[in-house]
Design an enzyme around this catalytic site. Structure first.
Site, PDB file in Angstrom:
ATOM      1  N   SER A 124       0.836  -1.206   0.000  1.00 26.38           N
ATOM      2  CA  SER A 124       0.000   0.000   0.000  1.00 26.38           C
ATOM      3  C   SER A 124       0.866   1.249   0.000  1.00 26.38           C
ATOM      4  CB  SER A 124      -0.869  -0.032   1.259  1.00 26.38           C
ATOM      5  OG  SER A 124      -1.454   1.227   1.480  1.00 26.38           O
ATOM      6  N   TYR A 149      -2.702  -1.535  10.840  1.00 23.20           N
ATOM      7  CA  TYR A 149      -2.838  -2.053   9.475  1.00 23.20           C
ATOM      8  C   TYR A 149      -1.620  -1.670   8.634  1.00 23.20           C
ATOM      9  CZ  TYR A 149      -4.053  -1.964   4.537  1.00 23.20           C
ATOM     10  OH  TYR A 149      -4.000  -2.113   3.171  1.00 23.20           O
ATOM     11  N   LYS A 153       1.710  -3.904   6.650  1.00 21.99           N
ATOM     12  CA  LYS A 153       2.256  -3.813   5.290  1.00 21.99           C
ATOM     13  C   LYS A 153       3.772  -3.568   5.338  1.00 21.99           C
ATOM     14  CE  LYS A 153      -1.569  -4.493   3.127  1.00 21.99           C
ATOM     15  NZ  LYS A 153      -1.812  -5.832   2.578  1.00 21.99           N
ATOM     16  N   ASN A 198     -15.379   2.781   5.358  1.00 19.77           N
ATOM     17  CA  ASN A 198     -14.261   3.587   5.857  1.00 19.77           C
ATOM     18  C   ASN A 198     -13.739   4.505   4.773  1.00 19.77           C
ATOM     19  OD1 ASN A 198     -13.821   2.134   8.422  1.00 19.77           O
ATOM     20  ND2 ASN A 198     -13.371   0.424   7.041  1.00 19.77           N
TER      21      ASN A 198
HETATM   22  P1  NAD Z   1     -10.891  -7.290   0.567  1.00 20.39           P
HETATM   23  O1  NAD Z   1     -11.152  -7.333   2.023  1.00 20.39           O
HETATM   24  O2  NAD Z   1     -12.026  -6.992  -0.343  1.00 20.39           O
HETATM   25  O3  NAD Z   1     -10.215  -8.661   0.080  1.00 20.39           O
HETATM   26  C1  NAD Z   1      -9.385  -9.440   0.922  1.00 20.39           C
HETATM   27  C2  NAD Z   1      -9.885 -10.875   0.871  1.00 20.39           C
HETATM   28  O4  NAD Z   1      -9.045 -11.681   1.700  1.00 20.39           O
HETATM   29  C3  NAD Z   1     -11.320 -11.038   1.388  1.00 20.39           C
HETATM   30  O5  NAD Z   1     -12.083 -11.752   0.425  1.00 20.39           O
HETATM   31  C4  NAD Z   1     -11.164 -11.851   2.673  1.00 20.39           C
HETATM   32  O6  NAD Z   1     -12.255 -12.721   2.889  1.00 20.39           O
HETATM   33  C5  NAD Z   1      -9.871 -12.590   2.410  1.00 20.39           C
HETATM   34  N1  NAD Z   1      -9.112 -12.972   3.620  1.00 20.39           N
HETATM   35  C6  NAD Z   1      -8.740 -12.173   4.659  1.00 20.39           C
HETATM   36  N2  NAD Z   1      -8.020 -12.892   5.547  1.00 20.39           N
HETATM   37  C7  NAD Z   1      -7.951 -14.178   5.076  1.00 20.39           C
HETATM   38  C8  NAD Z   1      -7.357 -15.366   5.535  1.00 20.39           C
HETATM   39  N3  NAD Z   1      -6.697 -15.423   6.696  1.00 20.39           N
HETATM   40  N4  NAD Z   1      -7.485 -16.489   4.783  1.00 20.39           N
HETATM   41  C9  NAD Z   1      -8.146 -16.459   3.604  1.00 20.39           C
HETATM   42  N5  NAD Z   1      -8.723 -15.354   3.110  1.00 20.39           N
HETATM   43  C10 NAD Z   1      -8.629 -14.220   3.843  1.00 20.39           C
HETATM   44  O7  NAD Z   1      -9.705  -6.249   0.316  1.00 20.39           O
HETATM   45  P2  NAD Z   1      -9.179  -5.618  -1.034  1.00 20.39           P
HETATM   46  O8  NAD Z   1      -9.583  -4.200  -1.061  1.00 20.39           O
HETATM   47  O9  NAD Z   1      -9.506  -6.496  -2.175  1.00 20.39           O
HETATM   48  O10 NAD Z   1      -7.615  -5.635  -0.729  1.00 20.39           O
HETATM   49  C11 NAD Z   1      -6.797  -6.719  -1.132  1.00 20.39           C
HETATM   50  C12 NAD Z   1      -5.403  -6.517  -0.578  1.00 20.39           C
HETATM   51  O11 NAD Z   1      -4.900  -5.266  -1.041  1.00 20.39           O
HETATM   52  C13 NAD Z   1      -5.327  -6.460   0.940  1.00 20.39           C
HETATM   53  O12 NAD Z   1      -4.140  -7.090   1.359  1.00 20.39           O
HETATM   54  C14 NAD Z   1      -5.287  -4.981   1.237  1.00 20.39           C
HETATM   55  O13 NAD Z   1      -4.642  -4.705   2.453  1.00 20.39           O
HETATM   56  C15 NAD Z   1      -4.476  -4.466   0.060  1.00 20.39           C
HETATM   57  N6  NAD Z   1      -4.714  -3.056  -0.244  1.00 20.39           N
HETATM   58  C16 NAD Z   1      -5.989  -2.619  -0.455  1.00 20.39           C
HETATM   59  C17 NAD Z   1      -6.232  -1.278  -0.722  1.00 20.39           C
HETATM   60  C18 NAD Z   1      -7.620  -0.770  -0.948  1.00 20.39           C
HETATM   61  O14 NAD Z   1      -7.810   0.449  -0.963  1.00 20.39           O
HETATM   62  N7  NAD Z   1      -8.629  -1.607  -1.153  1.00 20.39           N
HETATM   63  C19 NAD Z   1      -5.157  -0.375  -0.777  1.00 20.39           C
HETATM   64  C20 NAD Z   1      -3.864  -0.865  -0.560  1.00 20.39           C
HETATM   65  C21 NAD Z   1      -3.656  -2.212  -0.299  1.00 20.39           C
HETATM   66  C1  UD1 Z   2      -7.037   4.721   3.675  1.00 16.43           C
HETATM   67  C2  UD1 Z   2      -6.035   4.239   4.694  1.00 16.43           C
HETATM   68  C3  UD1 Z   2      -4.912   3.496   4.002  1.00 16.43           C
HETATM   69  C4  UD1 Z   2      -5.483   2.360   3.157  1.00 16.43           C
HETATM   70  C5  UD1 Z   2      -6.521   2.933   2.189  1.00 16.43           C
HETATM   71  C6  UD1 Z   2      -7.211   1.857   1.420  1.00 16.43           C
HETATM   72  C7  UD1 Z   2      -6.164   5.813   6.563  1.00 16.43           C
HETATM   73  C8  UD1 Z   2      -5.414   6.824   7.359  1.00 16.43           C
HETATM   74  N1  UD1 Z   2      -5.536   5.339   5.472  1.00 16.43           N
HETATM   75  O1  UD1 Z   2      -6.362   5.583   2.786  1.00 16.43           O
HETATM   76  O2  UD1 Z   2      -4.031   2.950   4.959  1.00 16.43           O
HETATM   77  O3  UD1 Z   2      -4.452   1.715   2.434  1.00 16.43           O
HETATM   78  O4  UD1 Z   2      -7.526   3.652   2.930  1.00 16.43           O
HETATM   79  O5  UD1 Z   2      -7.972   1.032   2.247  1.00 16.43           O
HETATM   80  O6  UD1 Z   2      -7.259   5.424   6.903  1.00 16.43           O
HETATM   81  N2  UD1 Z   2     -12.478  11.010   3.379  1.00 16.43           N
HETATM   82  C9  UD1 Z   2     -13.502  11.860   3.759  1.00 16.43           C
HETATM   83  N3  UD1 Z   2     -14.670  11.314   4.220  1.00 16.43           N
HETATM   84  C10 UD1 Z   2     -14.862   9.970   4.323  1.00 16.43           C
HETATM   85  C11 UD1 Z   2     -13.811   9.107   3.933  1.00 16.43           C
HETATM   86  C12 UD1 Z   2     -12.625   9.670   3.475  1.00 16.43           C
HETATM   87  O7  UD1 Z   2     -13.364  13.082   3.682  1.00 16.43           O
HETATM   88  O8  UD1 Z   2     -15.938   9.545   4.765  1.00 16.43           O
HETATM   89  C13 UD1 Z   2     -11.233  11.591   2.829  1.00 16.43           C
HETATM   90  C14 UD1 Z   2      -9.975  11.235   3.596  1.00 16.43           C
HETATM   91  O9  UD1 Z   2      -9.722  12.177   4.603  1.00 16.43           O
HETATM   92  C15 UD1 Z   2      -8.927  11.251   2.471  1.00 16.43           C
HETATM   93  C16 UD1 Z   2      -9.717  10.807   1.238  1.00 16.43           C
HETATM   94  O10 UD1 Z   2     -11.075  11.050   1.531  1.00 16.43           O
HETATM   95  O11 UD1 Z   2      -8.460  12.561   2.253  1.00 16.43           O
HETATM   96  C17 UD1 Z   2      -9.530   9.340   0.898  1.00 16.43           C
HETATM   97  O12 UD1 Z   2      -9.812   8.567   2.056  1.00 16.43           O
HETATM   98  P1  UD1 Z   2      -9.849   6.963   2.018  1.00 16.43           P
HETATM   99  O13 UD1 Z   2     -10.721   6.515   0.908  1.00 16.43           O
HETATM  100  O14 UD1 Z   2     -10.200   6.485   3.395  1.00 16.43           O
HETATM  101  O15 UD1 Z   2      -8.360   6.551   1.642  1.00 16.43           O
HETATM  102  P2  UD1 Z   2      -6.970   6.942   2.352  1.00 16.43           P
HETATM  103  O16 UD1 Z   2      -7.175   7.757   3.549  1.00 16.43           O
HETATM  104  O17 UD1 Z   2      -6.077   7.477   1.301  1.00 16.43           O
END
Ligand code: NAD
Ligand code: UD1
Length: 336
Positions: A124, A149, A153, A198
């Site tokens: 991330s 979290y 990473k 979130n």
């Molecule tokens: P997600 O929660 O939609 O997908 C993760 C999947 O992993 C889920 O289907 C969950 O059921 C499964 N899982 C969790 N723990 C498990 C375990 N112990 N065994 C088997 N399955 C398990 O999340 P996502 O948004 O698709 O994210 C995927 C990856 O990318 C994650 O590692 C997340 O931290 C990373 N990531 C996501 C974002 C984002 O904004 N979505 C940003 C940066 C990094």
């Molecule tokens: C967040 C996480 C980051 C994670 C990423 C994807 C934090 C501090 N960081 O990133 O670790 O990898 O999500 O899961 O939580 N915002 C609002 N109102 C809302 C939600 C968000 O104003 O209800 C704003 C935030 O302040 C930010 C932007 O929107 O400026 C994006 O927020 P978000 O989607 O949560 O992503 P990140 O904060 O970048």
């Protein structure tokens, strides 16, 4: 080519599985549905006309994981499985450290025991911390995380690097995602947050559909063009295609490679609200509230390395991201 995808029914995993199937890869998915639904598998089948081999397994279950590697030849693992809710990780750090760290370590042990040493890991942009000024590039030292979290990473990147230093046969690709939004253009799969979202885009779509009254904008006193936080929003299908491109690089190169997956373009919270309203002709009522603890002002990628070395570039603009996010939400008001 046979690819094992952990977390393959999650948001990014499911979009990536579709890209892999469309590229004729053989796909084995492992997920315990802790944050996804079985229905995702039907949707993947509807979109691609293809089947994946699926195991409902916790990646921490070493015996079950070993059996999966016995049942299938595996060339490479794409590892998405993990918990990702920042706020929950502050309240329940052990839950996060346990699942994300011990799950990954178990996976790596089983891979090693089966001589599978190619892994692509979901990292991330959060690993850059607060110390640097955007655009972030991969040569910058990683920073401090602001929550458990984020620390998972940072630690997992380190574990994977140490593993590669200890055994030069490993190929490790660390993909640092910026802010994935959007959904498959069919509207059949997309992000399905449990409870109150979130992240910004799922909150916006839930306001648009009437599930939430108004959006709270976290702070308008940041040093940005309109005072609200700036992020690098990237279409999840572009992100998924980045994984497909990363596979050939991973297979050709041993050692550790790190790539940002972002567009290189930053948009503020208000930019995103306005783009969503314009693209979809809906109103998003919002209220400015205090900053969210742990948020930084500006985060966006320098995506040059992925552009050059993976021959990958994000194609879809903010307008497409807004259209596809709303299409998914409208067609699935209650999620899967
Ligand atoms: P997600 O929660 O939609 O997908 C993760 C999947 O992993 C889920 O289907 C969950 O059921 C499964 N899982 C969790 N723990 C498990 C375990 N112990 N065994 C088997 N399955 C398990 O999340 P996502 O948004 O698709 O994210 C995927 C990856 O990318 C994650 O590692 C997340 O931290 C990373 N990531 C996501 C974002 C984002 O904004 N979505 C940003 C940066 C990094
Ligand atoms: C967040 C996480 C980051 C994670 C990423 C994807 C934090 C501090 N960081 O990133 O670790 O990898 O999500 O899961 O939580 N915002 C609002 N109102 C809302 C939600 C968000 O104003 O209800 C704003 C935030 O302040 C930010 C932007 O929107 O400026 C994006 O927020 P978000 O989607 O949560 O992503 P990140 O904060 O970048």
């Amino acid at each position: 080519m046979s690819i094992l995808v952990t977390g393959g029914t999650g948001y990014i995993g499911s979009h990536t599985v579709i890209e892999l199937l469309n590229n004729d890869q053989e796909v084995i998915v492992v997920d315990n549905f802790s944050n996804s639904k079985p229905e995702v598998l039907n949707r993947i089948h509807t979109i691609t006309g293809k089947n994946v081999t699926f195991y409902q397994t916790n990646i921490e279950d070493k015996q079950a994981m070993a059996q999966i590697f016995k049942n299938h030849p595996v060339d490479l693992v794409i590892h998405f499985a993990g918990y990702k809710a920042v706020g929950e990780s502050v309240e329940k750090p052990l839950k996060y450290y346990h699942n994300n760290l011990s799950g990954t370590i178990t996976l790596l042990e089983v891979m090693q025991e089966n001589q599978v040493k190619n892994i692509i890991f979901s990292s991330s942009a959060t690993v850059y911390g607060e110390a640097h000024k955007a655009p972030f590039d991969e040569s910058m030292p990683t920073g401090e995380a602001s929550n458990p979290y984020g620390y998972t990473k940072l630690v997992l990147e380190k574990i994977l690097q140490d593993l590669s230093y200890s055994d030069s046969e490993w190929s490790v690709t660390l993909l640092r995602y910026f802010n994935p939004i959007g959904a498959h253009h069919s509207g059949l799969i997309g992000e399905d947050p449990q409870g109150i979202p979130n992240n910004l885009m799922p909150y916006i779509t839930q306001v648009a559909i009437g599930k939430r009254r108004e959006l709270q904008v976290f702070g308008n006193d940041y040093p940005t063009h309109d005072g609200t936080g700036v992020r690098d929003y990237i279409h999840v299908v572009d992100l998924a295609q980045g994984h497909q491109k990363a596979i050939s690089h991973n297979l050709k190169n041993k050692g550790v490679a790190i790539f940002n997956l972002g567009t290189g373009q930053g948009y503020s919270v208000l930019d995103l609200i306005r783009a969503f309203e314009k693209a979809n002709q809906v109103q998003i009522p919002y209220q400015i509230v205090d900053r969210r603890p742990g948020d930084i002002a500006i985060a966006y990628a320098n995506p040059e390395r992925a552009n050059q070395e993976l021959n990958w570039r994000a194609q879809k603009n903010l307008y497409a991201m807004c259209l596809d996010s709303w299409n998914w939400q409208k067609k699935n008001p209650e999620g899967f």
